[in-house]
Design an enzyme around this catalytic site. Structure first.
Site, PDB file in Angstrom:
ATOM      1  N   GLY A  99      44.467  37.565  42.433  1.00  0.00           N
ATOM      2  CA  GLY A  99      45.354  36.643  41.732  1.00  0.00           C
ATOM      3  C   GLY A  99      46.614  37.310  41.218  1.00  0.00           C
ATOM      4  CE  LYS A 120      44.265  45.401  37.018  1.00  0.00           C
ATOM      5  NZ  LYS A 120      43.218  46.306  36.517  1.00  0.00           N
ATOM      6  CG  ASP A 132      51.145  36.552  33.741  1.00  0.00           C
ATOM      7  OD1 ASP A 132      50.234  37.142  34.360  1.00  0.00           O
ATOM      8  OD2 ASP A 132      51.569  36.929  32.624  1.00  0.00           O
ATOM      9  NE  ARG A 193      38.403  42.906  45.414  1.00  0.00           N
ATOM     10  CZ  ARG A 193      39.050  43.290  44.320  1.00  0.00           C
ATOM     11  NH1 ARG A 193      38.453  43.250  43.149  1.00  0.00           N
ATOM     12  NH2 ARG A 193      40.292  43.707  44.376  1.00  0.00           N
ATOM     13  CG  ASP A 274      35.142  40.028  40.566  1.00  0.00           C
ATOM     14  OD1 ASP A 274      34.098  39.897  39.903  1.00  0.00           O
ATOM     15  OD2 ASP A 274      36.268  40.047  40.040  1.00  0.00           O
ATOM     16  CG  ASN A 275      35.945  44.119  38.772  1.00  0.00           C
ATOM     17  OD1 ASN A 275      36.861  43.780  39.520  1.00  0.00           O
ATOM     18  ND2 ASN A 275      35.931  43.842  37.482  1.00  0.00           N
ATOM     19  CG  ASP A 284      39.825  45.838  38.797  1.00  0.00           C
ATOM     20  OD1 ASP A 284      40.831  46.064  38.086  1.00  0.00           O
ATOM     21  OD2 ASP A 284      39.512  44.687  39.169  1.00  0.00           O
TER      22      ASP A 284
END
Ligand code: AMP
Ligand code: MG
Length: 485
Positions: A99, A120, A132, A193, A274-275, A284
């Site tokens: 995202g 990132k 955002d 992942r 997901d990590n 992460d």
């Protein structure tokens, strides 16, 4: 007219990029543009990583870093926001995916291995939901400190390649806001992942035949990151052999990683699926923390109300995540064989933990029983006596001397001698007694695995204050130097 530096030949852009993931087809990602930032201030560049890519750091200018990893200009291939789902704090989330990041490219290191440049804070993607797409500057600085410290400690981790401040104001609940923005480039083995596979299983449950997609991704993962495993053109043979070997290896790698975190005194804080990397690498770093004292209940994320991802729960959570991964992998891998492979997890974890702890204590050559006894005595010292965890190992590295062999009383002589410390001293002294000068030298060398300083939270706040108050980065760079020393 002012002279502009020659940016035409940017060594970062000249690397031989490989479309390892791009070639799999667009079921796995969405091509996305990078955000256009108002400013680009290079705050950190990792020349150690450039060297790993075969680049001469003196031939890469700061401008070229900014062009590549702040403006994302001139790559000539699409950036890929990866699609994935995952279990977050135990609940399935089908609204995840990159995202605020993308796969910016994949390159070979001088070691022959393939690595990702993953961003990132590089802007919104189809997976941003209400976010955002940005990374706070403090978030970027914290990821540098986590990755570089873990790397220094020998943990299998992603690295931080660059942090560029981007001149925007961000609003965050967990930082005084507005707060400064940044974009980071992460250097890691892979951004595939556990959740990348979980998404494909989810899609199957909604009626799509995603089995070929699982097999294609798994084949690619194995040929790239598990090259010693031989794939067969026959899917059934893979289900019974190659895929099982892969899962067995992943179980071992993940157990070893959990052991490395525990020995490092590191709490990742958000071990959602997901990590979790399919290569068994740590990556992460959000609300992570290095422990100050040995406290298995220590929880680093303020939103982790139940302590699910506490320091001491990490080995168990990794095990659970591996077990849950059997569901999507079960689409192509023999399920019973995966269950059996999991039986070796606990043993693999404890063996790796004892190895890592013994190494922090200077020993790489002890037999299993002696090692276990040393580690047990050390852990009970931490449990009963409120020692500062990172300081204990730093002090051991600084003060270790061959005189310790001849006189147990010289081992940490300044420390108050409660009973447990005496016990520890005796065990440690006993291990030194039979050692030659040469062997003691090797122990001193091994102790260098312990950094002289570890960025526990007060250390991070101490370097952050001058950055926010007067844009003074010197304490941060000094801290990094001390960590790397
Ligand atoms: P993380 O906690 O960084 O592992 O992120 C969890 C999920 O939230 C991932 O899908 C991220 O891409 C997404 N995410 C986190 N922060 C943001 C943000 N500021 N904007 C968009 N997506 C985000
Ligand atoms: Mg994440």
């Amino acid at each position: 007219m002012s002279a502009t530096p020659d940016r035409r030949v940017n060594p970062i852009l000249e690397l031989a990029y490989e479309p390892n993931i791009a070639d799999l087809g667009d079921e796995y990602y969405d091509p996305v543009p990078a955000a256009d930032f108002p400013k680009h201030l290079l705050r950190f560049r990792n020349d150690e990583v450039l060297a790993k890519l075969g680049l001469d750091p003196t031939k890469v200018s700061d401008e070229q870093f900014v062009d590549a990893f702040g403006r994302f200009a001139g790559f000539g291939h699409p950036f890929l926001a990866m699609r994935y789902h995952g279990y977050q704090f135990g609940s399935y989330n089908n609204m995840l995916g990159d995202g605020r990041g993308f796969l910016a490219g994949q390159v070979r290191g001088t070691d022959g291995e393939l690595y990702d440049f993953g961003t990132k804070g590089s802007g919104k993607t189809p997976h941003s939901r209400g976010g955002d797409g940005r990374l706070t500057l403090k978030g970027g600085v914290r990821e540098i400190l986590a990755s570089e410290t873990l790397h220094r400690m020998g943990v299998r981790t992603s690295r931080t390649l660059s942090i560029i401040e981007t001149g925007e104001e961000l609003w965050r609940g967990d930082e005084p806001s507005p707060t400064r923005s940044s974009v980071m480039v992460r250097f890691s083995r892979s951004h595939v992942r556990f959740g990348t596979f979980e998404r494909l299983h989810y899609l199957k449950m909604t009626g799509r035949d995603t089995t070929p997609l699982v097999a294609r991704l798994l084949d690619r993962v194995i040929s790239t990151y598990y090259p010693e495993i031989e794939l067969s053109p026959d899917p059934q043979a893979n289900a019974d052999t190659a895929y099982v070997e892969f899962y067995t290896d992943l179980v071992k790698r993940t157990a070893a990683l959990a052991a490395q975190w525990m020995a490092a005194g590191f709490c990742h804080a958000v071990l959602n699926t997901d990590n979790m990397s399919i290569t068994g690498e740590s990556f992460d770093y959000g609300p992570f923390a290095f422990i100050e004292t040995y406290d298995r209940q220590f929880t680093a994320a303020y939103f982790d109300y139940s302590g699910r991802y506490s320091y001491g729960n990490q080995p168990g959570i990794c095990k659970l995540n591996l077990e849950m991964l059997q569901t999507p992998l079960g689409m192509v891998v023999d399920r019973e064989a995966m269950k059996s492979a999991m039986e070796s997890y606990d043993e693999a974890f404890f063996a790796a933990y004892e190895f890592e702890m013994a190494r922090k204590l200077g020993f790489t050559d002890l037999d299993a029983e002696t090692r276990r006894n040393l580690v047990k005595t050390t852990v009970s010292l931490f449990e009963t006596y409120e020692l500062r965890y990172p300081d204990f190992f730093a002090q051991l590295r600084r003060e270790f001397s061959s005189a310790w062999r001849d006189d147990a009383a010289r081992i940490f002589p300044d420390a108050e001698p409660p009973e447990v410390l005496n016990e520890w001293r005796e065990v440690y002294h006993h291990l030194l007694q039979t050692r030659s000068d040469e062997e003691l030298g090797a122990i001193a060398e091994t102790l260098n695995i312990n950094p002289l300083v570890v960025p526990i939270r007060p250390e991070i706040e101490a370097i952050w204050e001058p950055i926010t108050e007067r844009d003074d980065w010197e304490p941060f760079y000094e801290l990094l130097d001390r960590i790397r020393a």
